[in-house]
Write an enzyme that holds these catalytic residues in place. Structure first.
Site: not given
Ligand code: DQA
Length: 145
Positions: A10-11, A18, A23, A74, A77, A98, A100-101, A107
């Site tokens: 998502p997103n 965004r 990102y 990816n 969330a 897997e 993640h940017i 974070r």
């Protein structure tokens, strides 16, 4: 030719607009082009998809399992709480990278754990969209071996 699904949660379709500070400025269309170009260069059959619907991602993971395809994922969330996505990943029969940017470990606390990582072959995070390119290189290395 090794089949690879590059699946995005998502997103991620909003990349480029965004939270650019987190990102980056690469758009989702640019990400698709990067993955397709990398796949062509490496002799991989790459299909890139994005969804905001969890059941749709799970269906794609089932297809990848049936086809024994490799997956670059990816989960966005969903990484942090979806046991359904994790369970679908656990059924895969090809490698799962897997991606993640952002560096999720640097974070918010809720992002620092991925329920998917334990069933992944490996994890790349914090390297921006270059993580996808690196993941595809790894898949190609495995396919050659
Ligand atoms: C993300 C990190 C997640 O915490 C977030 O929900 C995303 C993107 C990343 O690529 O850095 O949507 O997976």
């Amino acid at each position: 030719m090794r089949k690879v699904y590059v699946l995005n949660g998502p997103n991620l379709g909003r990349l480029g607009t965004r939270q650019v500070d987190v990102y980056g400025a690469t758009s989702y269309a640019d990400l698709v082009a990067l993955c397709e170009r990398t796949g062509r260069d490496l002799g991989l059959e790459v299909t890139v998809r994005q969804t905001d619907a969890e059941h749709e991602l799970i269906g794609w993971l089932h297809d990848a399992a049936d086809e024994q395809a490799a997956v670059v994922l990816n989960p966005a969330a969903w990484s942090h709480y979806s046991y359904a996505v994790r369970d679908a990943c656990a059924m895969l029969r090809g490698p799962l990278v897997e991606v993640h940017i952002s560096n999720i470990h640097a974070r918010e606390e809720f992002r620092q754990h991925s329920v998917v990582s334990a069933v992944a072959t490996g994890v790349i995070c914090g390297l921006g969209v270059d993580g996808y390119r690196l993941a595809l290189h790894h898949v190609a290395t495995l396919a050659a071996g």
